[in-house]
Design a protein around this motif. Structure first.
Motif, PDB file in Angstrom:
ATOM      1  N   ALA A  58      91.869  65.772  10.131  1.00  0.00           N
ATOM      2  CA  ALA A  58      92.319  64.955   9.004  1.00  0.00           C
ATOM      3  C   ALA A  58      93.844  64.945   8.923  1.00  0.00           C
ATOM      4  CB  ALA A  58      91.723  65.495   7.707  1.00  0.00           C
ATOM      5  N   ARG A  59      94.441  66.087   9.218  1.00  0.00           N
ATOM      6  CA  ARG A  59      95.902  66.199   9.146  1.00  0.00           C
ATOM      7  C   ARG A  59      96.569  65.336  10.226  1.00  0.00           C
ATOM      8  NH1 ARG A  59      98.700  70.296   6.439  1.00  0.00           N
ATOM      9  NH2 ARG A  59     100.883  70.537   7.065  1.00  0.00           N
ATOM     10  N   LEU A  60      95.927  65.318  11.427  1.00  0.00           N
ATOM     11  CA  LEU A  60      96.497  64.551  12.524  1.00  0.00           C
ATOM     12  C   LEU A  60      96.171  63.065  12.443  1.00  0.00           C
ATOM     13  CD1 LEU A  60      95.726  67.005  15.471  1.00  0.00           C
ATOM     14  CD2 LEU A  60      97.973  66.510  14.517  1.00  0.00           C
ATOM     15  N   GLY A  61      94.998  62.757  11.891  1.00  0.00           N
ATOM     16  CA  GLY A  61      94.600  61.361  11.781  1.00  0.00           C
ATOM     17  C   GLY A  61      93.812  60.853  12.967  1.00  0.00           C
ATOM     18  N   TYR A  62      93.338  61.745  13.844  1.00  0.00           N
ATOM     19  CA  TYR A  62      92.503  61.341  14.970  1.00  0.00           C
ATOM     20  C   TYR A  62      91.609  62.507  15.377  1.00  0.00           C
ATOM     21  CZ  TYR A  62      96.407  63.579  17.480  1.00  0.00           C
ATOM     22  OH  TYR A  62      97.380  64.443  17.889  1.00  0.00           O
ATOM     23  N   LEU A  63      90.525  62.162  16.081  1.00  0.00           N
ATOM     24  CA  LEU A  63      89.586  63.192  16.516  1.00  0.00           C
ATOM     25  C   LEU A  63      90.164  64.032  17.641  1.00  0.00           C
ATOM     26  CD1 LEU A  63      86.128  61.355  16.634  1.00  0.00           C
ATOM     27  CD2 LEU A  63      86.866  63.114  15.024  1.00  0.00           C
ATOM     28  N   LEU A  64      89.841  65.306  17.604  1.00  0.00           N
ATOM     29  CA  LEU A  64      90.198  66.214  18.688  1.00  0.00           C
ATOM     30  C   LEU A  64      89.013  66.492  19.606  1.00  0.00           C
ATOM     31  CD1 LEU A  64      92.366  68.776  16.673  1.00  0.00           C
ATOM     32  CD2 LEU A  64      93.193  67.059  18.312  1.00  0.00           C
ATOM     33  N   PHE A  65      87.797  66.381  19.058  1.00  0.00           N
ATOM     34  CA  PHE A  65      86.602  66.699  19.827  1.00  0.00           C
ATOM     35  C   PHE A  65      85.483  65.710  19.513  1.00  0.00           C
ATOM     36  CE2 PHE A  65      88.862  70.671  19.109  1.00  0.00           C
ATOM     37  CZ  PHE A  65      88.925  71.219  20.389  1.00  0.00           C
ATOM     38  N   GLU A  66      84.702  65.384  20.533  1.00  0.00           N
ATOM     39  CA  GLU A  66      83.442  64.682  20.352  1.00  0.00           C
ATOM     40  C   GLU A  66      82.349  65.740  20.272  1.00  0.00           C
ATOM     41  OE1 GLU A  66      83.094  61.575  19.894  1.00  0.00           O
ATOM     42  OE2 GLU A  66      84.950  60.664  20.630  1.00  0.00           O
ATOM     43  N   ARG A  67      81.428  65.615  19.297  1.00  0.00           N
ATOM     44  CA  ARG A  67      80.368  66.600  19.116  1.00  0.00           C
ATOM     45  C   ARG A  67      79.189  66.259  20.030  1.00  0.00           C
ATOM     46  NH1 ARG A  67      84.861  66.434  15.957  1.00  0.00           N
ATOM     47  NH2 ARG A  67      84.844  68.053  14.322  1.00  0.00           N
ATOM     48  N   LEU A  68      78.911  67.155  20.982  1.00  0.00           N
ATOM     49  CA  LEU A  68      77.807  66.975  21.923  1.00  0.00           C
ATOM     50  C   LEU A  68      76.853  68.146  21.772  1.00  0.00           C
ATOM     51  CD1 LEU A  68      79.873  65.910  25.080  1.00  0.00           C
ATOM     52  CD2 LEU A  68      78.771  64.433  23.399  1.00  0.00           C
ATOM     53  N   GLY A  69      75.944  68.025  20.801  1.00  0.00           N
ATOM     54  CA  GLY A  69      75.049  69.146  20.516  1.00  0.00           C
ATOM     55  C   GLY A  69      75.845  70.315  19.967  1.00  0.00           C
ATOM     56  N   ARG A  70      75.693  71.466  20.599  1.00  0.00           N
ATOM     57  CA  ARG A  70      76.439  72.647  20.161  1.00  0.00           C
ATOM     58  C   ARG A  70      77.828  72.739  20.792  1.00  0.00           C
ATOM     59  NH1 ARG A  70      72.113  77.703  20.147  1.00  0.00           N
ATOM     60  NH2 ARG A  70      70.662  76.829  18.600  1.00  0.00           N
ATOM     61  N   ARG A  71      78.065  71.904  21.770  1.00  0.00           N
ATOM     62  CA  ARG A  71      79.355  71.957  22.444  1.00  0.00           C
ATOM     63  C   ARG A  71      80.282  70.869  21.930  1.00  0.00           C
ATOM     64  NH1 ARG A  71      79.936  75.587  26.067  1.00  0.00           N
ATOM     65  NH2 ARG A  71      81.905  74.649  26.726  1.00  0.00           N
ATOM     66  N   LEU A  72      81.553  71.096  22.174  1.00  0.00           N
ATOM     67  CA  LEU A  72      82.569  70.146  21.766  1.00  0.00           C
ATOM     68  C   LEU A  72      83.272  69.619  23.011  1.00  0.00           C
ATOM     69  CD1 LEU A  72      84.143  72.117  18.777  1.00  0.00           C
ATOM     70  CD2 LEU A  72      82.469  70.278  18.665  1.00  0.00           C
ATOM     71  N   GLN A  73      83.357  68.305  23.131  1.00  0.00           N
ATOM     72  CA  GLN A  73      84.041  67.678  24.256  1.00  0.00           C
ATOM     73  C   GLN A  73      85.439  67.262  23.809  1.00  0.00           C
ATOM     74  OE1 GLN A  73      83.053  67.217  27.488  1.00  0.00           O
ATOM     75  NE2 GLN A  73      85.151  66.500  27.809  1.00  0.00           N
ATOM     76  N   PRO A  74      86.492  67.876  24.365  1.00  0.00           N
ATOM     77  CA  PRO A  74      87.854  67.510  23.942  1.00  0.00           C
ATOM     78  C   PRO A  74      88.142  66.041  24.246  1.00  0.00           C
ATOM     79  CG  PRO A  74      87.866  69.539  25.231  1.00  0.00           C
ATOM     80  CD  PRO A  74      86.506  68.943  25.382  1.00  0.00           C
ATOM     81  N   THR A  75      88.798  65.378  23.332  1.00  0.00           N
ATOM     82  CA  THR A  75      89.242  64.009  23.552  1.00  0.00           C
ATOM     83  C   THR A  75      90.499  64.041  24.423  1.00  0.00           C
ATOM     84  OG1 THR A  75      90.657  64.047  21.593  1.00  0.00           O
ATOM     85  CG2 THR A  75      88.367  63.335  21.286  1.00  0.00           C
ATOM     86  N   PRO A  76      90.891  62.907  24.998  1.00  0.00           N
ATOM     87  CA  PRO A  76      92.145  62.867  25.772  1.00  0.00           C
ATOM     88  C   PRO A  76      93.344  63.329  24.949  1.00  0.00           C
ATOM     89  CG  PRO A  76      90.844  60.907  26.207  1.00  0.00           C
ATOM     90  CD  PRO A  76      90.147  61.636  25.091  1.00  0.00           C
ATOM     91  N   GLU A  77      93.325  62.998  23.642  1.00  0.00           N
ATOM     92  CA  GLU A  77      94.420  63.447  22.780  1.00  0.00           C
ATOM     93  C   GLU A  77      94.468  64.967  22.689  1.00  0.00           C
ATOM     94  OE1 GLU A  77      93.238  59.331  21.631  1.00  0.00           O
ATOM     95  OE2 GLU A  77      92.163  61.198  22.010  1.00  0.00           O
ATOM     96  N   ALA A  78      93.280  65.582  22.604  1.00  0.00           N
ATOM     97  CA  ALA A  78      93.211  67.045  22.528  1.00  0.00           C
ATOM     98  C   ALA A  78      93.704  67.686  23.825  1.00  0.00           C
ATOM     99  CB  ALA A  78      91.788  67.491  22.230  1.00  0.00           C
ATOM    100  N   GLN A  79      93.334  67.088  24.963  1.00  0.00           N
ATOM    101  CA  GLN A  79      93.771  67.627  26.246  1.00  0.00           C
ATOM    102  C   GLN A  79      95.288  67.612  26.355  1.00  0.00           C
ATOM    103  OE1 GLN A  79      91.899  69.116  28.311  1.00  0.00           O
ATOM    104  NE2 GLN A  79      89.843  68.236  28.358  1.00  0.00           N
ATOM    105  N   ARG A  80      95.871  66.513  25.935  1.00  0.00           N
ATOM    106  CA  ARG A  80      97.327  66.410  26.015  1.00  0.00           C
ATOM    107  C   ARG A  80      97.995  67.400  25.066  1.00  0.00           C
ATOM    108  NH1 ARG A  80     100.870  60.839  25.164  1.00  0.00           N
ATOM    109  NH2 ARG A  80     102.915  61.758  25.611  1.00  0.00           N
ATOM    110  N   LEU A  81      97.438  67.520  23.874  1.00  0.00           N
ATOM    111  CA  LEU A  81      97.992  68.446  22.882  1.00  0.00           C
ATOM    112  C   LEU A  81      97.906  69.883  23.371  1.00  0.00           C
ATOM    113  CD1 LEU A  81      99.198  68.556  19.995  1.00  0.00           C
ATOM    114  CD2 LEU A  81      96.870  68.845  19.142  1.00  0.00           C
ATOM    115  N   HIS A  82      96.796  70.195  24.051  1.00  0.00           N
ATOM    116  CA  HIS A  82      96.602  71.578  24.495  1.00  0.00           C
ATOM    117  C   HIS A  82      97.553  71.964  25.613  1.00  0.00           C
ATOM    118  CE1 HIS A  82      94.065  75.081  26.039  1.00  0.00           C
ATOM    119  NE2 HIS A  82      94.434  75.385  24.817  1.00  0.00           N
TER     120      HIS A  82
END
Length: 325
Positions: A58-82
């Motif tokens: 919410a603070r960033l204004g975009y998703l960091l992860f896609e929810r895939l069951g119990r796992r989280l798939q990082p978005t391209p934005e999350a990969q770059r941020l990391h």
């Protein structure tokens, strides 16, 4: 869930920076890959971590992860941020290391970082001399590649570095402490073992252990001895490993003289090279602050060891061609 934003408000979103706690949450999830793993790593409950992640997005204004069951798939934005977050955490690790060292300032601890070339021979011999006179000294001794050494010294994780090459970093100063002659070591059954002097080019036509061309010894063998590293049966990054390969009969190798000083000669044959070549030994310290007293004492001890080795080393036959690295 919509992929464009974690919020459903129709108002415009104004991204804000993450605070350190939110960055810690993000880093933990990226590292573990799950909410449960991150919660365990941070010692918080899973619901609390889920809420913290929602606040991050919410603070960033975009998703960091896609929810895939119990796992989280990082978005391209999350990969770059990391990618940037990893640099932040490496900086924090260095800061914590320095803070711990300052906290133990009352205890004499020598922090060394050296090339693996010297780890089994020269450094232990120098420490043996040093600790005869400073038995209470504590030593933090690690090996590092020549391109890793500057970071250890600049970050305060090492007081003294020992390397085959000097550093050209403006924040560091290098001192040429000595040189070592390169020698050829061979298994007794090697076809060149009965030669009084080994021709490096002839060595390339046999089973031999070489060094990659991007390493200091690899460059030295190529430039001073015209040896083709691609002809080596095995490539290693340390003379100590090369010597172990020789001892098991895998082939011959070129190593520095100190590497074989205390090695039993019943399973190897040592021969001079047709061209006399030396490797350099550099000590590297900070140019921004004085070297600690223990660091200077270590450098003096290492210098003394090199002088002893040089005096004890047999001289090559006068009739052989002489060259220097």
């Amino acid at each position: 869930m919509p992929s464009h934003s974690p919020e459903t408000s129709s108002h415009a979103i104004h991204p804000r920076a993450l605070n350190m706690r939110q960055l810690e949450v993000f880093h933990a999830i990226m590292t573990t890959g799950t909410i449960s793993g991150a919660a365990l790593a941070l010692h918080v409950s899973q619901p609390a971590l889920s809420r913290a992640l929602a606040h991050c997005e919410a603070r960033l204004g975009y998703l960091l992860f896609e929810r895939l069951g119990r796992r989280l798939q990082p978005t391209p934005e999350a990969q770059r941020l990391h990618e940037e977050a990893r640099d932040v955490y490496r900086g924090l690790d260095r800061l914590n290391t320095l803070a711990q060292r300052i906290g133990h300032a009352g205890v004499d601890t020598l922090h060394l970082a050296c090339s693996a070339t010297f780890a089994n021979t020269l450094i232990p011999q120098a420490l043996q001399q040093l600790m005869r006179y400073s038995p209470q000294l504590r030593v933090d001794f690690r090996t590092a590649t020549y391109d890793e050494l500057p970071e250890y010294l600049l970050s305060g994780q090492a007081d003294v570095g020992v390397s085959l090459v000097e550093s050209n970093h403006p924040g560091l100063k290098s001192r040429l402490l000595g040189r070592q002659r390169l020698l050829c070591v061979l298994p007794p059954q090697h076809p060149l073992a009965d030669q009084a002097v080994v021709d490096p080019l002839a060595l390339c036509d046999t089973a031999w252990i070489g060094y990659p061309p991007d390493t200091p010894l690899g460059r030295l063998c190529a430039s001073a001895l015209a040896m083709d590293a691609s002809s080596a049966s095995i490539q290693v990054r340390s003379p100590a490993i090369a010597l172990s390969c020789v001892q098991t009969g895998l082939g011959a190798a070129i190593v520095d003289a100190s590497c074989i000083r205390h090695i039993p000669r019943d399973d190897i044959v040592v021969r001079p090279l047709a061209t006399e070549v030396y490797s350099s030994i550099w000590t590297i310290t900070s140019a921004r602050q004085p070297c600690p007293a223990t660091g200077q004492q270590f450098i003096d001890a290492l210098h003394a060891v090199l002088k002893q080795l040089s005096a004890a080393e047999p001289q090559p036959p006068a009739s052989k061609t002489s060259g220097a690295a």
